[in-house]
Design a protein around this motif. Structure first.
Motif, PDB file in Angstrom:
ATOM      1  N   ASP A  16      37.407 -41.605 159.217  1.00 56.19           N
ATOM      2  CA  ASP A  16      37.292 -42.710 158.261  1.00 56.19           C
ATOM      3  C   ASP A  16      35.854 -42.862 157.772  1.00 56.19           C
ATOM      4  OD1 ASP A  16      39.994 -43.178 158.582  1.00 56.19           O
ATOM      5  OD2 ASP A  16      39.724 -44.933 159.880  1.00 56.19           O
ATOM      6  N   ALA A  17      34.902 -42.767 158.695  1.00 54.01           N
ATOM      7  CA  ALA A  17      33.490 -42.876 158.323  1.00 54.01           C
ATOM      8  C   ALA A  17      33.100 -41.729 157.397  1.00 54.01           C
ATOM      9  CB  ALA A  17      32.616 -42.883 159.571  1.00 54.01           C
ATOM     10  N   GLN A  18      33.583 -40.544 157.695  1.00 49.27           N
ATOM     11  CA  GLN A  18      33.294 -39.382 156.859  1.00 49.27           C
ATOM     12  C   GLN A  18      33.857 -39.585 155.453  1.00 49.27           C
ATOM     13  OE1 GLN A  18      35.223 -35.775 158.115  1.00 49.27           O
ATOM     14  NE2 GLN A  18      33.819 -34.488 156.957  1.00 49.27           N
ATOM     15  N   ALA A  19      35.065 -40.070 155.357  1.00 47.57           N
ATOM     16  CA  ALA A  19      35.686 -40.307 154.050  1.00 47.57           C
ATOM     17  C   ALA A  19      34.903 -41.352 153.261  1.00 47.57           C
ATOM     18  CB  ALA A  19      37.138 -40.744 154.230  1.00 47.57           C
ATOM     19  N   GLU A  20      34.422 -42.378 153.945  1.00 46.53           N
ATOM     20  CA  GLU A  20      33.638 -43.416 153.277  1.00 46.53           C
ATOM     21  C   GLU A  20      32.323 -42.850 152.738  1.00 46.53           C
ATOM     22  OE1 GLU A  20      31.636 -47.790 154.133  1.00 46.53           O
ATOM     23  OE2 GLU A  20      32.741 -46.790 155.728  1.00 46.53           O
ATOM     24  N   ILE A  21      31.679 -42.016 153.528  1.00 48.37           N
ATOM     25  CA  ILE A  21      30.419 -41.399 153.095  1.00 48.37           C
ATOM     26  C   ILE A  21      30.658 -40.502 151.883  1.00 48.37           C
ATOM     27  CG2 ILE A  21      28.627 -39.736 153.756  1.00 48.37           C
ATOM     28  CD1 ILE A  21      28.909 -40.929 156.638  1.00 48.37           C
ATOM     29  N   VAL A  22      31.709 -39.713 151.931  1.00 43.89           N
ATOM     30  CA  VAL A  22      32.038 -38.838 150.800  1.00 43.89           C
ATOM     31  C   VAL A  22      32.308 -39.668 149.553  1.00 43.89           C
ATOM     32  CG1 VAL A  22      33.768 -37.222 149.909  1.00 43.89           C
ATOM     33  CG2 VAL A  22      32.863 -36.922 152.214  1.00 43.89           C
ATOM     34  N   GLU A  23      33.031 -40.763 149.718  1.00 44.54           N
ATOM     35  CA  GLU A  23      33.341 -41.630 148.577  1.00 44.54           C
ATOM     36  C   GLU A  23      32.071 -42.229 147.978  1.00 44.54           C
ATOM     37  OE1 GLU A  23      35.789 -45.741 147.640  1.00 44.54           O
ATOM     38  OE2 GLU A  23      36.313 -44.576 149.407  1.00 44.54           O
ATOM     39  N   ILE A  24      31.186 -42.719 148.829  1.00 49.07           N
ATOM     40  CA  ILE A  24      29.939 -43.322 148.347  1.00 49.07           C
ATOM     41  C   ILE A  24      29.106 -42.290 147.597  1.00 49.07           C
ATOM     42  CG2 ILE A  24      27.708 -44.270 149.074  1.00 49.07           C
ATOM     43  CD1 ILE A  24      29.292 -45.687 151.363  1.00 49.07           C
ATOM     44  N   PHE A  25      28.930 -41.124 148.197  1.00 47.78           N
ATOM     45  CA  PHE A  25      28.074 -40.119 147.578  1.00 47.78           C
ATOM     46  C   PHE A  25      28.704 -39.503 146.336  1.00 47.78           C
ATOM     47  CE2 PHE A  25      25.623 -40.670 151.314  1.00 47.78           C
ATOM     48  CZ  PHE A  25      24.346 -40.273 150.979  1.00 47.78           C
ATOM     49  N   SER A  26      30.014 -39.568 146.213  1.00 46.02           N
ATOM     50  CA  SER A  26      30.658 -39.020 145.017  1.00 46.02           C
ATOM     51  C   SER A  26      30.411 -39.899 143.795  1.00 46.02           C
ATOM     52  CB  SER A  26      32.155 -38.828 145.251  1.00 46.02           C
ATOM     53  OG  SER A  26      32.803 -40.075 145.371  1.00 46.02           O
ATOM     54  N   MET A  27      29.941 -41.124 144.004  1.00 48.17           N
ATOM     55  CA  MET A  27      29.631 -42.013 142.881  1.00 48.17           C
ATOM     56  C   MET A  27      28.365 -41.571 142.151  1.00 48.17           C
ATOM     57  SD  MET A  27      30.573 -45.837 144.223  1.00 48.17           S
ATOM     58  CE  MET A  27      29.557 -45.796 145.688  1.00 48.17           C
ATOM     59  N   PHE A  28      27.534 -40.778 142.822  1.00 51.29           N
ATOM     60  CA  PHE A  28      26.272 -40.348 142.230  1.00 51.29           C
ATOM     61  C   PHE A  28      26.468 -39.006 141.534  1.00 51.29           C
ATOM     62  CE2 PHE A  28      25.067 -42.857 146.018  1.00 51.29           C
ATOM     63  CZ  PHE A  28      24.399 -43.887 145.379  1.00 51.29           C
ATOM     64  N   ASP A  29      26.008 -38.930 140.288  1.00 48.41           N
ATOM     65  CA  ASP A  29      26.148 -37.692 139.525  1.00 48.41           C
ATOM     66  C   ASP A  29      25.034 -36.701 139.818  1.00 48.41           C
ATOM     67  OD1 ASP A  29      28.440 -38.597 138.193  1.00 48.41           O
ATOM     68  OD2 ASP A  29      27.233 -39.645 136.699  1.00 48.41           O
ATOM     69  N   ASP A  30      23.897 -37.210 140.214  1.00 44.73           N
ATOM     70  CA  ASP A  30      22.707 -36.377 140.347  1.00 44.73           C
ATOM     71  C   ASP A  30      22.214 -36.391 141.795  1.00 44.73           C
ATOM     72  OD1 ASP A  30      20.502 -34.858 139.378  1.00 44.73           O
ATOM     73  OD2 ASP A  30      19.287 -36.678 139.245  1.00 44.73           O
ATOM     74  N   TRP A  31      21.701 -35.271 142.263  1.00 41.66           N
ATOM     75  CA  TRP A  31      21.212 -35.199 143.638  1.00 41.66           C
ATOM     76  C   TRP A  31      20.048 -36.157 143.854  1.00 41.66           C
ATOM     77  CZ3 TRP A  31      16.319 -34.073 145.213  1.00 41.66           C
ATOM     78  CH2 TRP A  31      15.469 -33.467 144.294  1.00 41.66           C
TER      79      TRP A  31
END
Length: 62
Positions: A16-31
């Protein structure tokens, strides 16, 4: 007598924590936005206690 290494499976909490992190970081378009987010998270952390400010805890190059 040797035995095969035990396969560990991640707990649901970790997944669940991993999925949340992926979701948060997917909001950013640029590194650079991801990088800035990590910096901002670090700035929100409490200061390291003085007792922990020892040479063996220092991150070299930072």
């Amino acid at each position: 007598m040797s035995s095969a290494p035990t396969q560990l499976t991640p707990s649901q909490e970790i997944l669940d924590a991993q999925a949340e992190i992926v979701e948060i970081f997917s909001m950013f378009d640029d590194w650079t936005d991801r990088y800035q987010y990590i910096i901002d998270l670090g700035r929100k952390l409490a200061d390291l206690p003085s007792a922990q400010k020892i040479e063996s805890n220092r991150l070299k190059g930072c």
